[in-house]
Enzyme design. Sequence first.
Site, short mmCIF file in Angstrom:
data_model
loop_
_atom_site.label_atom_id
_atom_site.label_comp_id
_atom_site.label_asym_id
_atom_site.label_seq_id
_atom_site.Cartn_x
_atom_site.Cartn_y
_atom_site.Cartn_z
N ALA A 132 56.30 26.60 54.70
CA ALA A 132 54.99 25.94 54.79
C ALA A 132 54.35 25.99 56.19
CB ALA A 132 55.06 24.49 54.31
N ALA A 133 54.93 26.77 57.10
CA ALA A 133 54.29 26.91 58.41
C ALA A 133 52.93 27.61 58.26
CB ALA A 133 55.18 27.69 59.36
N GLY A 134 52.92 28.68 57.46
CA GLY A 134 51.66 29.40 57.22
C GLY A 134 50.66 28.49 56.50
N ASP A 135 51.14 27.67 55.59
CA ASP A 135 50.24 26.75 54.86
C ASP A 135 49.65 25.71 55.81
OD1 ASP A 135 50.90 28.09 52.53
OD2 ASP A 135 52.55 26.73 52.08
O1 RIB Z 1 54.37 28.65 51.38
C1 RIB Z 1 55.46 27.87 51.01
C2 RIB Z 1 55.43 27.58 49.54
O2 RIB Z 1 55.56 28.79 48.85
C3 RIB Z 1 56.55 26.70 49.05
O3 RIB Z 1 56.27 25.33 49.13
C4 RIB Z 1 56.79 27.21 47.65
O4 RIB Z 1 56.36 26.33 46.66
C5 RIB Z 1 56.08 28.55 47.57
O5 RIB Z 1 55.04 28.51 46.73
#
Ligand code: RIB
Length: 305
Positions: free
Chosen positions: A248-251
């Site tokens: 989730a760093a990119g998110d």
């Molecule tokens: O980018 C990370 C996410 O990718 C995770 O939370 C997982 O659910 C996948 O979809």
Amino acid sequence: MKTIYVVGSLNMDLVIHTDALPKCGETRAGCGFMKNPGGKGANQAAAAAKLGGRVCMVGCVGKENGKDLLEALAQSGVDTRYVQVYDDVPSGTAVILVVGGDNRIVLDSGANARVGISLIEEALLGAQAGDILVTQCEVSVVAVEYALRLAKKKGMTTIFNPAPAAELGTDVFTFCDYIVPNQTETEFYTGVLPEDEEGIRRSAEIFLRRGAKNVLITLGEEGSVCIGEAGCVRIPSYNAGKVLDTTAAGDTYIGALAVCLAEDMSLRNAMLYAGVAAGLTVTRQGAQQSMPLRDEVIKLFEKLT
Ligand code: RIB
């Protein structure tokens, strides 16, 4: 305040840490099992809301895990009224193996595959010119393309994170104000790995020729680079401490970018701010629970500007 609409996935992440990946037929010992709310769409929405954005999630969950996924988003401050709940399909599920801080993910899209045109139309009915649309590729390509097209028709600013890499229609990039791939995704879409200055320039030019306005490539430890309307902006990564889990760093980076664009911050500062937020995320375990709050990021960001 501008609203950030995120059209995307909600997944329950099932995470195990291990010291090496199992070979075919092998069972390896792991540890630290966690069941975390995740999904690229929900993660980006949570990141933006935790950083102070007004965020509306557009997606679908199933009966199993659906309530927990909705509660997690609501706790982060996301408006979930446009997340539909289906009884006949499981929620999206991601199996994540974390090896030495890096992750490997296998995804069953479940209810995410139900995100359709009518839900997107309904959710974006009240969207105004200047609002932000964020989307990724964990819902169907049809939904992604429709959301981007409709958002541009309404004069919104669009951020497209083309992850995981997927076969897309040829004109989808023409609806992207910002396309934000990582290095692997960039190579998938352009055939050029952006591992040096030449690769970055060549791959970005391919996205630009296909119609994207700005190409923002995240480079992991090398930071990020954007080529487009403001020329070339390059920002180093932010080291906030020991890397525990890159999930989730990119998110987080994309959620933070959306908040900064909603607040009309300059692109350079937006990239710096997003880099600090992502840098904090990798020092903590998990997805949405590892994302920083606005005050934490602002304190560090102000030292850099
Ligand atoms: O980018 C990370 C996410 O990718 C995770 O939370 C997982 O659910 C996948 O979809």
